[in-house]
Structure formats: structure tokens, C-alpha cells
Write an enzyme that holds these catalytic residues in place. Structure first.
Site, PDB file in Angstrom:
ATOM      1  N   THR A  93      28.391  57.856 -15.534  1.00 28.67           N
ATOM      2  CA  THR A  93      28.071  57.099 -16.754  1.00 28.67           C
ATOM      3  C   THR A  93      29.272  57.208 -17.678  1.00 28.67           C
ATOM      4  O   THR A  93      29.602  58.318 -18.136  1.00 28.67           O
ATOM      5  CB  THR A  93      26.832  57.691 -17.458  1.00 28.67           C
ATOM      6  OG1 THR A  93      25.759  57.705 -16.533  1.00 28.67           O
ATOM      7  CG2 THR A  93      26.455  56.867 -18.673  1.00 28.67           C
ATOM      8  N   LYS A 168      23.156  50.678 -18.452  1.00 25.79           N
ATOM      9  CA  LYS A 168      22.842  52.117 -18.463  1.00 25.79           C
ATOM     10  C   LYS A 168      22.714  52.646 -19.898  1.00 25.79           C
ATOM     11  O   LYS A 168      21.772  53.381 -20.216  1.00 25.79           O
ATOM     12  CB  LYS A 168      23.942  52.868 -17.700  1.00 25.79           C
ATOM     13  CG  LYS A 168      23.918  54.364 -17.813  1.00 25.79           C
ATOM     14  CD  LYS A 168      22.794  55.001 -17.045  1.00 25.79           C
ATOM     15  CE  LYS A 168      22.725  56.491 -17.332  1.00 25.79           C
ATOM     16  NZ  LYS A 168      21.649  57.157 -16.639  1.00 25.79           N
ATOM     17  N   LYS A 243      26.103  62.491 -25.016  1.00 25.85           N
ATOM     18  CA  LYS A 243      27.289  61.736 -24.567  1.00 25.85           C
ATOM     19  C   LYS A 243      26.938  60.257 -24.402  1.00 25.85           C
ATOM     20  O   LYS A 243      27.645  59.374 -24.896  1.00 25.85           O
ATOM     21  CB  LYS A 243      27.793  62.300 -23.230  1.00 25.85           C
ATOM     22  CG  LYS A 243      28.989  61.547 -22.673  1.00 25.85           C
ATOM     23  CD  LYS A 243      29.222  61.798 -21.181  1.00 25.85           C
ATOM     24  CE  LYS A 243      28.377  60.892 -20.318  1.00 25.85           C
ATOM     25  NZ  LYS A 243      28.706  60.887 -18.888  1.00 25.85           N
TER      26      LYS A 243
HETATM   27  P1  NAD Z   1      28.230  67.657 -13.205  1.00 30.59           P
HETATM   28  O1  NAD Z   1      29.107  68.185 -14.305  1.00 30.59           O
HETATM   29  O2  NAD Z   1      27.183  68.522 -12.627  1.00 30.59           O
HETATM   30  O3  NAD Z   1      29.161  67.147 -11.988  1.00 30.59           O
HETATM   31  C1  NAD Z   1      30.403  66.542 -12.156  1.00 30.59           C
HETATM   32  C2  NAD Z   1      31.331  67.109 -11.105  1.00 30.59           C
HETATM   33  O4  NAD Z   1      32.610  66.464 -11.221  1.00 30.59           O
HETATM   34  C3  NAD Z   1      31.588  68.606 -11.262  1.00 30.59           C
HETATM   35  O5  NAD Z   1      31.285  69.285 -10.058  1.00 30.59           O
HETATM   36  C4  NAD Z   1      33.058  68.693 -11.619  1.00 30.59           C
HETATM   37  O6  NAD Z   1      33.708  69.865 -11.120  1.00 30.59           O
HETATM   38  C5  NAD Z   1      33.603  67.437 -10.967  1.00 30.59           C
HETATM   39  N1  NAD Z   1      34.875  67.002 -11.529  1.00 30.59           N
HETATM   40  C6  NAD Z   1      35.228  66.919 -12.833  1.00 30.59           C
HETATM   41  N2  NAD Z   1      36.489  66.459 -12.937  1.00 30.59           N
HETATM   42  C7  NAD Z   1      36.931  66.254 -11.678  1.00 30.59           C
HETATM   43  C8  NAD Z   1      38.163  65.808 -11.131  1.00 30.59           C
HETATM   44  N3  NAD Z   1      39.195  65.492 -11.911  1.00 30.59           N
HETATM   45  N4  NAD Z   1      38.279  65.726  -9.782  1.00 30.59           N
HETATM   46  C9  NAD Z   1      37.254  66.059  -8.962  1.00 30.59           C
HETATM   47  N5  NAD Z   1      36.051  66.507  -9.431  1.00 30.59           N
HETATM   48  C10 NAD Z   1      35.918  66.609 -10.767  1.00 30.59           C
HETATM   49  O7  NAD Z   1      27.612  66.306 -13.790  1.00 30.59           O
HETATM   50  P2  NAD Z   1      26.354  65.513 -13.197  1.00 30.59           P
HETATM   51  O8  NAD Z   1      25.109  65.964 -13.862  1.00 30.59           O
HETATM   52  O9  NAD Z   1      26.461  65.483 -11.711  1.00 30.59           O
HETATM   53  O10 NAD Z   1      26.665  64.049 -13.788  1.00 30.59           O
HETATM   54  C11 NAD Z   1      27.660  63.218 -13.224  1.00 30.59           C
HETATM   55  C12 NAD Z   1      27.580  61.861 -13.903  1.00 30.59           C
HETATM   56  O11 NAD Z   1      26.280  61.304 -13.689  1.00 30.59           O
HETATM   57  C13 NAD Z   1      27.774  61.914 -15.420  1.00 30.59           C
HETATM   58  O12 NAD Z   1      28.553  60.804 -15.810  1.00 30.59           O
HETATM   59  C14 NAD Z   1      26.371  61.850 -15.976  1.00 30.59           C
HETATM   60  O13 NAD Z   1      26.312  61.273 -17.272  1.00 30.59           O
HETATM   61  C15 NAD Z   1      25.699  60.964 -14.943  1.00 30.59           C
HETATM   62  N6  NAD Z   1      24.239  61.157 -14.827  1.00 30.59           N
HETATM   63  C16 NAD Z   1      23.720  62.417 -14.775  1.00 30.59           C
HETATM   64  C17 NAD Z   1      22.342  62.572 -14.658  1.00 30.59           C
HETATM   65  C18 NAD Z   1      21.721  63.957 -14.601  1.00 30.59           C
HETATM   66  O14 NAD Z   1      20.474  64.059 -14.681  1.00 30.59           O
HETATM   67  N7  NAD Z   1      22.492  65.030 -14.456  1.00 30.59           N
HETATM   68  C19 NAD Z   1      21.507  61.454 -14.582  1.00 30.59           C
HETATM   69  C20 NAD Z   1      22.072  60.175 -14.591  1.00 30.59           C
HETATM   70  C21 NAD Z   1      23.463  60.049 -14.711  1.00 30.59           C
END
Ligand code: NAD
Length: 288
Positions: A93, A168, A243
Site C-alpha cells: 500500500t 485502497k 500510514k
Molecule cells: P512487514 O513490515 O511485516 O513486511 C515488509 C517486509 O519488507 C519486511 O520483512 C521488511 O524486512 C521487507 N523490506 C523492507 N524494505 C525492504 C527492501 N528494501 N528490500 C527487501 N525487503 C524489504 O509489513 P506487512 O504487514 O507485510 O505489510 C506490507 C504491505 O502490505 C504494507 O504496504 C502494508 O500497508 C500492506 N498491508 C498490510 C496489511 C496487514 O494487515 N499487515 C493489510 C493490507 C495491506
């Protein structure tokens, strides 16, 4: 067998990549945090040494990263190694502007791109029941739809590049406001001496029904199992909702859209996040 590179194996990316790996697909994953790989033990997912390795092995690349800054960084680092005709799908997102700009650059290199943020949370990612809101060319969407069908139960092509992100933030702004309203409603019911189980039965089958009550009731012991039953641990973090609300507030300013409730909601989630409760599920907002 199609080869898919998956970047960002965190809370969401873990379940999504595992679900893909259970199909007739070869998945190679990458994350800057080595801890993310611990969750992939006992799966068929291969680990890339670096982005160059991942991109050289993949026909389709999916990113599931925290924010627009990370997406811009990773996509621009991949550009020099990319090959014409590769598919780049961003499921994170992020803000509409960044989503459009990274896709424009990628398309100039002959890549096929989509923005495809999701709804459904970590449970949806684990169970393969996400909804994908997609922006991009319909041909690219149709070619990639099979992936959305593995990782989710719905996908909607919303329009051109960036439209998935637009949809979204509209959805999440509504959900964030609804959750506050649900809290106020149940609090009033409690103060009026109502049995909250009865109130749940009424609201969930009446005109006040909504996802925040029916599927995610924010009160412990009421309705279906939800983060409220685990003291608001897990689920969708308040900080992530904050966010997303920030993205909505910025988009509203750019498009001169009136979002009075949206701004009040943004301020409330900001306050709670800055009060060191950003890690708790967003439904904890009803207690604040
Ligand atoms: P998270 O922080 O658990 O996972 C993100 C991952 O990306 C981490 O493991 C991190 O180490 C990795 N990362 C960061 N920078 C990086 C890079 N430069 N290279 C490689 N890996 C890298 O976050 P999440 O909860 O999995 O959310 C991910 C996305 O999904 C976000 O944009 C969030 O807004 C969206 N989202 C999350 C949810 C939820 O319930 N958690 C629901 C819908 C959407």
C-alpha cells in the site's frame, strides 16, 4: 513452470508467497531482514542472494514492502537488471503518485506493470482470501489474474496505473472511521445497560451492520474471533492504518476533496500511534 520472484516476506508477504509455492510455480524470495526467512522453513521457496539474483531467475516479480520509499528504492535498484517483457506487480500500500511514477519508469524499460494492493489482513494473506485492487492495463491484469486467484478470492481491475492504490486508500479511510464509530456505538450500548452480545446480534443483522462489526468486532468475547480477543495483538497495526490515512489525507489535499471525518480519523490514529500504541491492532482505537 512459471518463475516468480517475491520481495518483502514480512507479515503479509510470508503467507502470500507460501500460497504461491503450493501451486505449480517456482518461487524465489528476498528480504533485507534475514529473520523473514525463518518463516519459510519447510516450504519450497528458494532464497535469492540479492535482487540481481532474484530478477535474473524470475519472469514475474511481486513486491510486498512497507511503504512508497521502499518500493521506489527496490524498483529502481531492479531496473538495471530487468528484461523487456518481465512483469512487475506491487502489492504494497503506497501513495498514488509514487505508484504511478515507478510504473512509468518501468514501462519505459518495456516492463509490464500493475499496482495491486490488498485488503484482508494477515489472516487473508495466510488463508489465500485477499481482495486485490488492481491498477494497470487490462491485458496485463488478465495475464496475471491467475496469481490473484491463488493469493485471494477477489480481484478488481479499478482502472489505469495507480487506480488500485486510489481504491485502497478510499477503502481504508472508510474502515478506519467505521471502527471508531463502532466503538462509540458499543460504548453507548454498554452505558445504557445492554448485553453486548445482544447488541452484536442486533447490529450485525440490521442497518448498522458492517465489516468492522460482523467480521472484526473490536470487543473481547463478542462476535467472531478477532484481535480484541488477543488483547489487540497481531492483526493490522494502528501504525499501518495511520500510514494509510496519511496517504488518503495527502491525496485529498491534491485533489481538493473534502474529507472532514477522514481528517478527524487521521488525527485520532496519529495520536494513538504517537502514544506508543502503534503496534496494537487498529481496532484498539475504540479504547482510546
Ligand atoms: P512487514 O513490515 O511485516 O513486511 C515488509 C517486509 O519488507 C519486511 O520483512 C521488511 O524486512 C521487507 N523490506 C523492507 N524494505 C525492504 C527492501 N528494501 N528490500 C527487501 N525487503 C524489504 O509489513 P506487512 O504487514 O507485510 O505489510 C506490507 C504491505 O502490505 C504494507 O504496504 C502494508 O500497508 C500492506 N498491508 C498490510 C496489511 C496487514 O494487515 N499487515 C493489510 C493490507 C495491506
Amino acid at each position: 513452470m512459471k518463475k516468480i520472484g517475491f520481495i518483502g516476506l514480512g507479515n503479509m508477504g510470508k503467507g502470500m508467497s507460501i500460497n504461491l509455492s503450493k501451486q505449480n510455480l517456482e518461487i524465489i524470495g528476498y528480504d533485507i531482514n534475514d529473520n523473514a526467512y525463518k518463516n519459510l522453513k519447510n516450504t519450497k521457496i528458494l532464497i535469492a542472494n540479492n535482487l540481481n539474483h532474484l530478477i535474473s531467475e524470475s519472469e514475474i516479480i511481486i513486491t510486498m514492502l512497507p511503504d512508497g520509499i521502499a518500493v521506489k528504492k527496490v524498483w529502481s535498484e531492479m531496473m538495471p537488471f530487468s528484461k523487456t517483457g518481465q512483469y512487475f506487480i506491487d502489492c504494497s500500500t503506497i501513495d498514488v503518485k509514487t505508484s504511478k511514477s515507478v510504473q512509468i519508469i518501468a514501462k519505459e524499460k518495456g516492463l509490464l506493470t500493475l499496482d495491486a494492493p490488498v485488503s484482508g489482513g494477515v489472516i487473508g494473506a495466510d488463508q489465500g482470501t485477499l481482495t486485490f485492487m488492481v491498477g494497470g492495463a487490462s491485458k496485463t491484469y488478465n495475464e496475471m489474474k491467475f496469481l490473484f486467484e491463488i493469493m485471494g478470492k477477489n480481484s478488481i481491475l479499478c482502472g489505469e496505473e495507480g487506480s488500485g492504490q486510489s481504491a485502497k486508500i478510499c477503502n481504508n479511510m472508510l474502515l478506519a472511521s467505521t471502527m471508531i464509530a463502532v466503538g462509540e456505538s458499543f460504548n453507548l450500548g454498554k452505558n445504557l445497560g445492554l448485553d453486548l452480545n445482544k447488541l452484536f446480534d442486533v447490529i450485525s443483522t440490521s442497518t448498522g451492520s458492517c465489516w468492522a462489526v460482523n467480521s472484526y468486532c473490536p470487543i473481547k468475547g463478542i462476535g467472531p474471533n478477532s484481535p480484541a480477543d488477543k488483547d489487540y495483538e497481531g492483526g493490522f497495526a494502528t501504525a499501518l492504518m495511520y500510514k494509510d490515512l496519511g496517504l488518503a489525507v495527502d491525496a485529498a489535499a491534491e485533489t481538493k476533496s473534502k474529507i472532514n471525518y477522514g481528517i478527524q480519523t487521521y488525527e485520532k490514529y496519529k495520536e494513538v500511534t504517537e502514544n506508543n500504541k502503534g503496534n496494537l491492532d487498529f481496532s484498539n482505537i475504540i479504547n482510546e
